[in-house]
Every structure is written in structure tokens, then in C-alpha cells.
Design a protein around this motif. Structure first.
Motif, PDB file in Angstrom:
ATOM      1  N   GLN A  39      66.578  55.675  79.949  1.00  0.00           N
ATOM      2  CA  GLN A  39      67.375  56.907  79.797  1.00  0.00           C
ATOM      3  C   GLN A  39      67.310  57.402  78.355  1.00  0.00           C
ATOM      4  O   GLN A  39      67.176  58.597  78.093  1.00  0.00           O
ATOM      5  N   ALA A  40      67.411  56.468  77.416  1.00  0.00           N
ATOM      6  CA  ALA A  40      67.352  56.854  75.993  1.00  0.00           C
ATOM      7  C   ALA A  40      65.981  57.432  75.659  1.00  0.00           C
ATOM      8  O   ALA A  40      65.876  58.422  74.927  1.00  0.00           O
ATOM      9  N   LEU A  41      64.930  56.844  76.229  1.00  0.00           N
ATOM     10  CA  LEU A  41      63.574  57.352  75.973  1.00  0.00           C
ATOM     11  C   LEU A  41      63.384  58.744  76.579  1.00  0.00           C
ATOM     12  O   LEU A  41      62.667  59.577  76.027  1.00  0.00           O
ATOM     13  N   ALA A  42      64.062  58.993  77.714  1.00  0.00           N
ATOM     14  CA  ALA A  42      63.962  60.319  78.321  1.00  0.00           C
ATOM     15  C   ALA A  42      64.636  61.356  77.420  1.00  0.00           C
ATOM     16  O   ALA A  42      64.172  62.486  77.295  1.00  0.00           O
ATOM     17  N   ALA A  43      65.737  60.947  76.772  1.00  0.00           N
ATOM     18  CA  ALA A  43      66.454  61.873  75.883  1.00  0.00           C
ATOM     19  C   ALA A  43      65.731  62.025  74.548  1.00  0.00           C
ATOM     20  O   ALA A  43      65.821  63.060  73.895  1.00  0.00           O
ATOM     21  N   LEU A  44      65.043  60.980  74.129  1.00  0.00           N
ATOM     22  CA  LEU A  44      64.407  60.955  72.801  1.00  0.00           C
ATOM     23  C   LEU A  44      63.032  60.303  72.959  1.00  0.00           C
ATOM     24  O   LEU A  44      62.870  59.111  72.706  1.00  0.00           O
ATOM     25  N   PRO A  45      62.036  61.088  73.381  1.00  0.00           N
ATOM     26  CA  PRO A  45      60.745  60.494  73.753  1.00  0.00           C
ATOM     27  C   PRO A  45      60.060  59.748  72.611  1.00  0.00           C
ATOM     28  O   PRO A  45      59.200  58.925  72.859  1.00  0.00           O
ATOM     29  N   TRP A  46      60.456  60.036  71.373  1.00  0.00           N
ATOM     30  CA  TRP A  46      59.806  59.387  70.236  1.00  0.00           C
ATOM     31  C   TRP A  46      60.548  58.126  69.763  1.00  0.00           C
ATOM     32  O   TRP A  46      60.308  57.624  68.672  1.00  0.00           O
ATOM     33  N   LEU A  47      61.456  57.624  70.603  1.00  0.00           N
ATOM     34  CA  LEU A  47      62.268  56.462  70.209  1.00  0.00           C
ATOM     35  C   LEU A  47      61.420  55.230  69.880  1.00  0.00           C
ATOM     36  O   LEU A  47      61.755  54.454  68.979  1.00  0.00           O
ATOM     37  N   ARG A  48      60.317  55.052  70.580  1.00  0.00           N
ATOM     38  CA  ARG A  48      59.456  53.890  70.274  1.00  0.00           C
ATOM     39  C   ARG A  48      58.893  54.000  68.863  1.00  0.00           C
ATOM     40  O   ARG A  48      58.804  53.002  68.139  1.00  0.00           O
ATOM     41  N   SER A  49      58.505  55.241  68.477  1.00  0.00           N
ATOM     42  CA  SER A  49      57.987  55.440  67.112  1.00  0.00           C
ATOM     43  C   SER A  49      59.078  55.163  66.095  1.00  0.00           C
ATOM     44  O   SER A  49      58.823  54.581  65.033  1.00  0.00           O
ATOM     45  N   ALA A  50      60.308  55.582  66.424  1.00  0.00           N
ATOM     46  CA  ALA A  50      61.425  55.343  65.510  1.00  0.00           C
ATOM     47  C   ALA A  50      61.634  53.844  65.313  1.00  0.00           C
ATOM     48  O   ALA A  50      61.839  53.369  64.191  1.00  0.00           O
ATOM     49  N   ALA A  51      61.573  53.079  66.419  1.00  0.00           N
ATOM     50  CA  ALA A  51      61.767  51.624  66.327  1.00  0.00           C
ATOM     51  C   ALA A  51      60.652  50.986  65.493  1.00  0.00           C
ATOM     52  O   ALA A  51      60.909  50.128  64.645  1.00  0.00           O
ATOM     53  N   ARG A  52      59.427  51.432  65.718  1.00  0.00           N
ATOM     54  CA  ARG A  52      58.298  50.857  64.956  1.00  0.00           C
ATOM     55  C   ARG A  52      58.399  51.224  63.483  1.00  0.00           C
ATOM     56  O   ARG A  52      58.129  50.408  62.604  1.00  0.00           O
ATOM     57  N   ALA A  53      58.812  52.470  63.196  1.00  0.00           N
ATOM     58  CA  ALA A  53      58.954  52.887  61.796  1.00  0.00           C
ATOM     59  C   ALA A  53      60.048  52.067  61.113  1.00  0.00           C
ATOM     60  O   ALA A  53      59.919  51.670  59.953  1.00  0.00           O
ATOM     61  N   THR A 263      57.234  61.419  61.838  1.00  0.00           N
ATOM     62  CA  THR A 263      57.921  62.489  61.113  1.00  0.00           C
ATOM     63  C   THR A 263      59.400  62.128  60.917  1.00  0.00           C
ATOM     64  O   THR A 263      59.913  61.191  61.543  1.00  0.00           O
ATOM     65  N   ASP A 264      60.080  62.942  60.085  1.00  0.00           N
ATOM     66  CA  ASP A 264      61.507  62.697  59.841  1.00  0.00           C
ATOM     67  C   ASP A 264      62.295  62.807  61.146  1.00  0.00           C
ATOM     68  O   ASP A 264      63.214  62.018  61.401  1.00  0.00           O
ATOM     69  N   ILE A 265      61.939  63.795  61.971  1.00  0.00           N
ATOM     70  CA  ILE A 265      62.650  63.969  63.250  1.00  0.00           C
ATOM     71  C   ILE A 265      62.408  62.758  64.145  1.00  0.00           C
ATOM     72  O   ILE A 265      63.336  62.223  64.764  1.00  0.00           O
ATOM     73  N   GLU A 266      61.157  62.313  64.207  1.00  0.00           N
ATOM     74  CA  GLU A 266      60.841  61.168  65.070  1.00  0.00           C
ATOM     75  C   GLU A 266      61.578  59.911  64.604  1.00  0.00           C
ATOM     76  O   GLU A 266      62.054  59.126  65.422  1.00  0.00           O
ATOM     77  N   ALA A 267      61.666  59.711  63.295  1.00  0.00           N
ATOM     78  CA  ALA A 267      62.337  58.510  62.785  1.00  0.00           C
ATOM     79  C   ALA A 267      63.850  58.620  62.982  1.00  0.00           C
ATOM     80  O   ALA A 267      64.514  57.639  63.337  1.00  0.00           O
ATOM     81  N   SER A 268      64.398  59.826  62.749  1.00  0.00           N
ATOM     82  CA  SER A 268      65.845  60.064  62.877  1.00  0.00           C
ATOM     83  C   SER A 268      66.678  58.929  62.293  1.00  0.00           C
ATOM     84  O   SER A 268      67.658  58.463  62.911  1.00  0.00           O
ATOM     85  N   GLY A 269      66.254  58.471  61.118  1.00  0.00           N
ATOM     86  CA  GLY A 269      67.015  57.432  60.435  1.00  0.00           C
ATOM     87  C   GLY A 269      66.752  57.518  58.946  1.00  0.00           C
ATOM     88  O   GLY A 269      65.727  58.058  58.515  1.00  0.00           O
ATOM     89  N   TYR A 270      67.714  57.012  58.173  1.00  0.00           N
ATOM     90  CA  TYR A 270      67.545  56.934  56.713  1.00  0.00           C
ATOM     91  C   TYR A 270      67.417  55.468  56.313  1.00  0.00           C
ATOM     92  O   TYR A 270      67.949  54.577  56.984  1.00  0.00           O
ATOM     93  N   ALA A 271      66.760  55.250  55.153  1.00  0.00           N
ATOM     94  CA  ALA A 271      66.611  53.900  54.629  1.00  0.00           C
ATOM     95  C   ALA A 271      66.750  53.935  53.114  1.00  0.00           C
ATOM     96  O   ALA A 271      66.414  54.931  52.464  1.00  0.00           O
ATOM     97  N   ALA A 272      67.266  52.844  52.572  1.00  0.00           N
ATOM     98  CA  ALA A 272      67.406  52.726  51.104  1.00  0.00           C
ATOM     99  C   ALA A 272      67.504  51.254  50.715  1.00  0.00           C
ATOM    100  O   ALA A 272      67.836  50.394  51.542  1.00  0.00           O
ATOM    101  N   VAL A 273      67.217  51.014  49.444  1.00  0.00           N
ATOM    102  CA  VAL A 273      67.445  49.697  48.835  1.00  0.00           C
ATOM    103  C   VAL A 273      68.208  49.942  47.537  1.00  0.00           C
ATOM    104  O   VAL A 273      67.832  50.816  46.744  1.00  0.00           O
ATOM    105  N   ALA A 274      69.289  49.199  47.328  1.00  0.00           N
ATOM    106  CA  ALA A 274      70.086  49.344  46.115  1.00  0.00           C
ATOM    107  C   ALA A 274      70.320  47.962  45.509  1.00  0.00           C
ATOM    108  O   ALA A 274      70.302  46.953  46.213  1.00  0.00           O
TER     109      ALA A 274
END
Ligand SMILES: C[S@@+](CC[C@H](N)C(=O)[O-])C[C@H]1O[C@@H](n2cnc3c(N)ncnc32)[C@H](O)[C@@H]1O
Length: 277
Positions: A39-53, A263-274
């Protein structure tokens, strides 16, 4: 005897660790997980790319910190083992590195053996604990027996803080800003020179699609809270954010591997190191 004997895995209920394993192409997932993940993949087809990124960010940030000399790692929200795991990356740089993995999902515990095969000169340990109770987590004897908290530690909170929702829906009723209070508790326990690694889902780039996905996770019984750039920046308060800052996941020091085409949309996540001053 099965790997899962004596463990209540609640296989009829979808779980975030097993859904993430499904996105990554793993085999440690069951019908309920695959249905919710579908269901999540149907809503966000690029979710696998987001997980891999996200996974590629875990690798890049761990390598960068090990190369910078950090030799103690505390990885909270470890997930089902997916090689290379964090200790393999850190110990490839420094075989003496020590790693403590923490997760609250019994299925991760049942696979922890794959996480405990560290290099002979280093050490790995696994703690079953809940991020929602940072005091108990930090007091765990095997954490204390593996890491020296008077020395710098790299604390990773990758793709886990969005499972700690704020507000009235928070299970312990602690009200708003719960995730931020938890992170401050952990930060306070660490020595100067320690690092905080965060990746986190955001709705900043694809609000409608992410709203649908958070709805699916809520219905599945796993509250998921996307946060804005501003809200995620607050997790890093008081620490020195390393270049390039809090950025879309694939833009954190891209290494030329396949995740950089996300892409930024496909990743739909932020990352940082502090780093703690
Ligand atoms: C999406 S996976 C992320 C795995 C890994 N950190 C990564 O970024 O590749 C999220 C993990 O966090 C764990 N998790 C969720 N809520 C947690 C909590 N309150 N305490 C500890 N672990 C939690 C889940 O069981 C799952 O294994």
C-alpha cells in the motif's frame, strides 16, 4: 528448532523493520508486512529508492566518522541486518571499532547474530531497548560493557526518529516535543567530540504522497511522523553541523554510487551529521 522459537513476532501485524526490509529487497518480512508495504509503495512508488538512498547514507556517514577517528558507535533503530551492516563499514576502516546495536523489534533481536560477527580486534553488542526510554537504554549493561561513554561516540538515529511521534498520540502521553527531549537526553550523556547522525522522513518535497504514506503507517499501527527541515534542525541544536549541513539524503557527501541519482522528492528525507563541541 526455528530461528523464531519462543519469540512473539506478532506476524499478523505489519512492522516498520520488516516493511523496510521488504523495500530493500530482503526476505525477513511476512504477509501483513508485504500488504502494508505494498500500500505504501502504491502511494509512493519511489519508496524503494528512498530506502536504498537512506541505507547508502548510513554507509557514507559511518565511513566518514570512522575515517575521522571515531571508534565507538551506538546505532539505535538498527533494523533487520542488511549487509554491509554498520559494524562492517566501521571495522573495514578500523578493525578495533566497537559497535552497540539497539532495536526494540524482537525480529531484529532474533537476527542479531549477523550483527555480532565483528572483527576480532573490535567488539559488537546488541541491546533490545526502546528509544522512548533513553535512560534505560543507556543503562543497559552490555552497552556499558562495550562503550566507554567518557570518550567520543558516534550516535546514529537513522530512519527511526520519525517513529517517535509528538503530541497527544504519543504512547506515553508525554505531550509535544517528545522526540526532541529523547534526543537531548542522549546528547547529554555523550562526551565532547561525539557525533550525532540523523536521517528522517520529511513531507517538504512531496506533501500529498507523504501524507498518504503516514496514513498507511498509522492504519498499520505504526505511527510515522514526517518533520520539516526546521523541526529536524532542532535535533542538532548546540552541536556543530558538519558540511554540507542538513540536506536531502542523497546530497550528503554523495559518493558517486547509485543512490546519487535519487532526487530530493524520491528520497523525501533529510540527513545530517553533527559533532558535540
Ligand atoms: C526504517 S528502520 C531503519 C534501519 C536503519 N537504521 C537504517 O537506517 O537503515 C527503523 C528501525 O527502527 C526500529 N525502531 C522503531 N521504533 C523504535 C523504538 N522506539 N526503539 C528502538 N527501535 C525502534 C524499528 O524496529 C526498525 O528496525
Amino acid at each position: 528448532m526455528s530461528l523464531y522459537d519462543g519469540v512473539d513476532l506478532r506476524l499478523n501485524v505489519p512492522h516498520s523493520a520488516r516493511m523496510y526490509d521488504y523495500y530493500l529487497g530482503g526476505f525477513t518480512n511476512f504477509a501483513a508486512d508485504r500488504e502494508a508495504a505494498g500500500q505504501a509503495l502504491a502511494a509512493l512508488p519511489w519508496l524503494r529508492s528512498a530506502a536504498r538512498a537512506n541505507r547508502a547514507f548510513v554507509h557514507r556517514s559511518t565511513r566518514a566518522l570512522a575515517e575521522a577517528g571515531l571508534d565507538q558507535f551506538l546505532d539505535i533503530g538498527t533494523g533487520i541486518p542488511t549487509s554491509p551492516n554498520l559494524h562492517e563499514i566501521a571495522q573495514a576502516v578500523n578493525p578495533r571499532a566497537r559497535i552497540v546495536y539497539v532495536d526494540n523489534d524482537p525480529i531484529v533481536l532474533s537476527h542479531a547474530r549477523a550483527l555480532l560477527t565483528g572483527a576480532p580486534g573490535g567488539r559488537t553488542a546488541y541491546v533490545e531497548a526502546d528509544l522512548a526510554d533513553p535512560a534505560a537504554l543507556l543503562a543497559a549493561p552490555s552497552l556499558r560493557g562495550t562503550l566507554d561513554l567518557s570518550r567520543p561516540v558516534a550516535l546514529s538515529l537513522n530512519a527511526v526518529l520519525h517513529f517517535i511521534p509528538d503530541g497527544a498520540g504519543a504512547p506515553d502521553g508525554a505531550g509535544t516535543r517528545r522526540a526532541h527531549a529523547i534526543v537531548e537526553h542522549l546528547k547529554a550523556a555523550l562526551a565532547p567530540g561525539s557525533a550525532l547522525v540523523i536521517s528522517h522522513v520529511t513531507a517538504d518535497f512531496a506533501p500529498e504522497e507523504i501524507a498518504r504514506v503516514t496514513g498507511i503507517y498509522h492504519s498499520a499501527g505504526t505511527p510515522l511522523q514526517a518533520r520539516t527541515h526546521h523541526e529536524i534542525t532542532r535535533f542538532l541544536a548546540g552541536w556543530t553541523v558538519l558540511a554540507p549541513g542538513l540536506v536531502p539524503v542523497p546530497r550528503w557527501r554523495p559518493a558517486g554510487s547509485d543512490d546519487t541519482v535519487v532526487t530530493d522528492i524520491e528520497a523525501s528525507g533529510y540527513a545530517a551529521v553533527a559533532v558535540k563541541p
